[in-house]
Scaffold this motif. Structure first.
Motif, PDB file in Angstrom:
ATOM      1  N   GLU A   1      74.800 -26.052  51.632  1.00  0.00           N
ATOM      2  CA  GLU A   1      74.102 -27.168  50.998  1.00  0.00           C
ATOM      3  C   GLU A   1      73.052 -27.779  51.922  1.00  0.00           C
ATOM      4  OE1 GLU A   1      73.155 -29.702  47.867  1.00  0.00           O
ATOM      5  OE2 GLU A   1      74.471 -27.942  47.898  1.00  0.00           O
ATOM      6  N   HIS A   2      73.384 -27.863  53.203  1.00  0.00           N
ATOM      7  CA  HIS A   2      72.473 -28.451  54.195  1.00  0.00           C
ATOM      8  C   HIS A   2      72.183 -27.397  55.263  1.00  0.00           C
ATOM      9  CE1 HIS A   2      73.227 -32.305  52.266  1.00  0.00           C
ATOM     10  NE2 HIS A   2      74.529 -32.078  52.384  1.00  0.00           N
ATOM     11  N   LEU A   3      71.373 -26.443  54.902  1.00  0.00           N
ATOM     12  CA  LEU A   3      71.107 -25.290  55.761  1.00  0.00           C
ATOM     13  C   LEU A   3      70.134 -25.643  56.881  1.00  0.00           C
ATOM     14  CD1 LEU A   3      71.679 -22.258  56.118  1.00  0.00           C
ATOM     15  CD2 LEU A   3      69.671 -21.811  54.678  1.00  0.00           C
ATOM     16  N   ARG A   4      70.569 -25.358  58.120  1.00  0.00           N
ATOM     17  CA  ARG A   4      69.709 -25.549  59.289  1.00  0.00           C
ATOM     18  C   ARG A   4      69.673 -24.253  60.074  1.00  0.00           C
ATOM     19  NH1 ARG A   4      70.122 -30.831  62.857  1.00  0.00           N
ATOM     20  NH2 ARG A   4      68.333 -29.691  63.687  1.00  0.00           N
ATOM     21  N   LEU A   5      68.466 -23.767  60.322  1.00  0.00           N
ATOM     22  CA  LEU A   5      68.308 -22.489  61.021  1.00  0.00           C
ATOM     23  C   LEU A   5      67.658 -22.651  62.385  1.00  0.00           C
ATOM     24  CD1 LEU A   5      67.036 -20.378  57.967  1.00  0.00           C
ATOM     25  CD2 LEU A   5      69.378 -20.567  58.857  1.00  0.00           C
ATOM     26  N   ASP A   6      67.436 -23.893  62.792  1.00  0.00           N
ATOM     27  CA  ASP A   6      66.745 -24.125  64.058  1.00  0.00           C
ATOM     28  C   ASP A   6      67.695 -24.183  65.252  1.00  0.00           C
ATOM     29  OD1 ASP A   6      67.770 -26.421  62.916  1.00  0.00           O
ATOM     30  OD2 ASP A   6      66.355 -27.743  63.940  1.00  0.00           O
ATOM     31  N   GLU A   7      68.972 -24.411  65.001  1.00  0.00           N
ATOM     32  CA  GLU A   7      69.934 -24.499  66.102  1.00  0.00           C
ATOM     33  C   GLU A   7      71.181 -23.683  65.772  1.00  0.00           C
ATOM     34  OE1 GLU A   7      70.792 -28.511  67.079  1.00  0.00           O
ATOM     35  OE2 GLU A   7      68.745 -28.970  67.729  1.00  0.00           O
ATOM     36  N   ILE A   8      71.043 -22.380  65.792  1.00  0.00           N
ATOM     37  CA  ILE A   8      72.165 -21.500  65.461  1.00  0.00           C
ATOM     38  C   ILE A   8      73.028 -21.277  66.705  1.00  0.00           C
ATOM     39  CG2 ILE A   8      72.798 -19.150  64.789  1.00  0.00           C
ATOM     40  CD1 ILE A   8      70.433 -19.151  62.922  1.00  0.00           C
ATOM     41  N   GLU A   9      74.317 -21.520  66.548  1.00  0.00           N
ATOM     42  CA  GLU A   9      75.267 -21.338  67.640  1.00  0.00           C
ATOM     43  C   GLU A   9      76.166 -20.154  67.337  1.00  0.00           C
ATOM     44  OE1 GLU A   9      77.290 -25.046  67.898  1.00  0.00           O
ATOM     45  OE2 GLU A   9      75.619 -26.072  68.876  1.00  0.00           O
ATOM     46  N   VAL A  10      76.253 -19.239  68.273  1.00  0.00           N
ATOM     47  CA  VAL A  10      77.038 -18.021  68.102  1.00  0.00           C
ATOM     48  C   VAL A  10      78.334 -18.118  68.897  1.00  0.00           C
ATOM     49  CG1 VAL A  10      77.095 -15.516  68.422  1.00  0.00           C
ATOM     50  CG2 VAL A  10      74.947 -16.651  67.786  1.00  0.00           C
ATOM     51  N   MET A  11      79.465 -17.933  68.203  1.00  0.00           N
ATOM     52  CA  MET A  11      80.749 -17.794  68.878  1.00  0.00           C
ATOM     53  C   MET A  11      80.897 -16.308  69.199  1.00  0.00           C
ATOM     54  SD  MET A  11      81.906 -20.840  69.001  1.00  0.00           S
ATOM     55  CE  MET A  11      81.387 -22.396  68.228  1.00  0.00           C
ATOM     56  N   PRO A  12      80.762 -15.910  70.443  1.00  0.00           N
ATOM     57  CA  PRO A  12      80.647 -14.480  70.761  1.00  0.00           C
ATOM     58  C   PRO A  12      81.971 -13.727  70.658  1.00  0.00           C
ATOM     59  CG  PRO A  12      80.732 -15.767  72.770  1.00  0.00           C
ATOM     60  CD  PRO A  12      80.716 -16.762  71.638  1.00  0.00           C
ATOM     61  N   VAL A  13      81.870 -12.503  70.193  1.00  0.00           N
ATOM     62  CA  VAL A  13      83.011 -11.580  70.204  1.00  0.00           C
ATOM     63  C   VAL A  13      82.726 -10.422  71.156  1.00  0.00           C
ATOM     64  CG1 VAL A  13      84.421 -10.035  68.800  1.00  0.00           C
ATOM     65  CG2 VAL A  13      83.627 -12.199  67.837  1.00  0.00           C
ATOM     66  N   SER A  14      81.459 -10.044  71.241  1.00  0.00           N
ATOM     67  CA  SER A  14      81.043  -8.977  72.154  1.00  0.00           C
ATOM     68  C   SER A  14      79.733  -9.377  72.814  1.00  0.00           C
ATOM     69  CB  SER A  14      80.866  -7.653  71.372  1.00  0.00           C
ATOM     70  OG  SER A  14      80.331  -6.647  72.208  1.00  0.00           O
ATOM     71  N   LEU A  15      79.690  -9.245  74.140  1.00  0.00           N
ATOM     72  CA  LEU A  15      78.486  -9.563  74.910  1.00  0.00           C
ATOM     73  C   LEU A  15      78.259  -8.452  75.934  1.00  0.00           C
ATOM     74  CD1 LEU A  15      79.244 -13.332  75.628  1.00  0.00           C
ATOM     75  CD2 LEU A  15      77.427 -12.467  74.126  1.00  0.00           C
ATOM     76  N   GLU A  16      77.062  -7.890  75.914  1.00  0.00           N
ATOM     77  CA  GLU A  16      76.758  -6.790  76.842  1.00  0.00           C
ATOM     78  C   GLU A  16      75.344  -6.965  77.400  1.00  0.00           C
ATOM     79  OE1 GLU A  16      76.465  -1.892  76.949  1.00  0.00           O
ATOM     80  OE2 GLU A  16      77.331  -2.917  75.215  1.00  0.00           O
ATOM     81  N   LEU A  17      75.263  -7.067  78.705  1.00  0.00           N
ATOM     82  CA  LEU A  17      73.964  -7.143  79.359  1.00  0.00           C
ATOM     83  C   LEU A  17      73.365  -5.754  79.424  1.00  0.00           C
ATOM     84  CD1 LEU A  17      74.924  -9.621  82.211  1.00  0.00           C
ATOM     85  CD2 LEU A  17      73.397 -10.090  80.291  1.00  0.00           C
ATOM     86  N   VAL A  18      72.177  -5.589  78.850  1.00  0.00           N
ATOM     87  CA  VAL A  18      71.527  -4.286  78.779  1.00  0.00           C
ATOM     88  C   VAL A  18      71.016  -3.897  80.154  1.00  0.00           C
ATOM     89  CG1 VAL A  18      69.688  -2.934  77.707  1.00  0.00           C
ATOM     90  CG2 VAL A  18      70.879  -4.712  76.400  1.00  0.00           C
ATOM     91  N   GLY A  19      71.417  -2.727  80.608  1.00  0.00           N
ATOM     92  CA  GLY A  19      70.973  -2.245  81.914  1.00  0.00           C
ATOM     93  C   GLY A  19      71.727  -2.818  83.081  1.00  0.00           C
ATOM     94  N   ALA A  20      72.737  -3.652  82.828  1.00  0.00           N
ATOM     95  CA  ALA A  20      73.502  -4.239  83.924  1.00  0.00           C
ATOM     96  C   ALA A  20      74.463  -3.227  84.495  1.00  0.00           C
ATOM     97  CB  ALA A  20      74.297  -5.444  83.417  1.00  0.00           C
ATOM     98  N   SER A  21      74.652  -3.273  85.792  1.00  0.00           N
ATOM     99  CA  SER A  21      75.567  -2.354  86.453  1.00  0.00           C
ATOM    100  C   SER A  21      76.999  -2.760  86.132  1.00  0.00           C
ATOM    101  CB  SER A  21      75.357  -2.379  87.973  1.00  0.00           C
ATOM    102  OG  SER A  21      74.032  -2.009  88.293  1.00  0.00           O
ATOM    103  N   PRO A  22      77.887  -1.795  85.836  1.00  0.00           N
ATOM    104  CA  PRO A  22      79.266  -2.140  85.548  1.00  0.00           C
ATOM    105  C   PRO A  22      79.950  -2.710  86.773  1.00  0.00           C
ATOM    106  CG  PRO A  22      79.008   0.256  85.766  1.00  0.00           C
ATOM    107  CD  PRO A  22      77.638  -0.346  85.785  1.00  0.00           C
ATOM    108  N   ASN A  23      80.867  -3.661  86.574  1.00  0.00           N
ATOM    109  CA  ASN A  23      81.587  -4.262  87.707  1.00  0.00           C
ATOM    110  C   ASN A  23      82.606  -3.290  88.270  1.00  0.00           C
ATOM    111  OD1 ASN A  23      80.198  -6.643  87.411  1.00  0.00           O
ATOM    112  ND2 ASN A  23      81.654  -7.480  85.906  1.00  0.00           N
TER     113      ASN A  23
END
Length: 214
Positions: A192-214
């Motif tokens: 009803e009150h749609l706002r697209l300017d401040e979208i917050e993501v609750m992450p399930v998967s995060l991967e840094l592209v090109g990052a060296s594995p720990n």
């Protein structure tokens, strides 16, 4: 005199019936009995994570494609991609994206997700991971598994704790401005009150592209 005896007998019968209809248990008996409300939220959440949530991440909608659809046909976007257990304007989406980190804050990491559909800045939550977005975004929760809303809410708590302790720390420790990141997560939108300017993501998967594995 006969009436008083009659009433006295009726009162005595009523008292006996009332006494026999009430059953008292000691606190120790209650604690020792198999409780119907015993529920292992951590076990349920882990199974849900491993067998339903993460295997279904490939079904996430690309964030810019979703934004384009929301702007063109909001009703179709909500019908096709959102889920919620209750009736109301609050709905949840499973989204994915890739983009450049533009800011690393204390509680969020800002990413500009880029695709052929356009660019969309989002804030990936790294501290205040709470609510039911991750639990409900795919529409895979079976309500028949629960006997109370308390159990249902405890699953959300366990999923959010898993994200805070397992998903976020390795990402946050290595995330830097200018890096590319691929993310999948849940977002909450109000139909009803749609706002697209401040979208917050609750992450399930995060991967840094090109990052060296720990």
């Amino acid at each position: 005199m006969k009436k008083s005896i009659k009433y006295g007998i009726m009162l005595l019968v009523a008292l006996v019936l009332a006494y026999n209809s009430v059953y008292f248990k000691s606190l120790s008996e209650v604690k020792a009995s198999p409780a119907s409300d015993q529920f292992d939220a951590a076990t349920y959440a882990n199974k849900f994570w491993n067998t339903k949530l993460t295997p279904g991440l490939n079904q996430a909608v690309e964030i810019n494609a979703l934004i384009s659809l929301l702007k063109a046909d909001k009703a179709a976007a909500f019908t096709s991609h959102s889920h919620a257990l209750g009736i109301g304007n609050i709905r949840y989406f499973l989204v994915k994206g890739e983009g450049e980190i533009t800011a690393v804050g204390e509680n969020t990491v800002t990413v500009v997700a880029t695709s052929e559909e356009g660019q969309q800045p989002v804030k990936i939550e790294t501290e205040f991971v709470y609510g039911n977005a991750v639990r409900d975004a795919q529409g895979l929760i079976d309500l028949t598994d629960f006997t109370s809303t308390m159990h249902l809410n405890s699953v959300s708590e366990e999923l959010n704790k898993k994200i805070r302790t397992e998903v976020v720390p390795p990402f946050k420790a290595n995330a830097k401005k200018g890096q590319q990141v691929q993310f999948v997560g849940a977002i909450e939108l109000n139909q009803e009150h749609l706002r697209l300017d401040e979208i917050e993501v609750m992450p399930v998967s995060l991967e840094l592209v090109g990052a060296s594995p720990n």
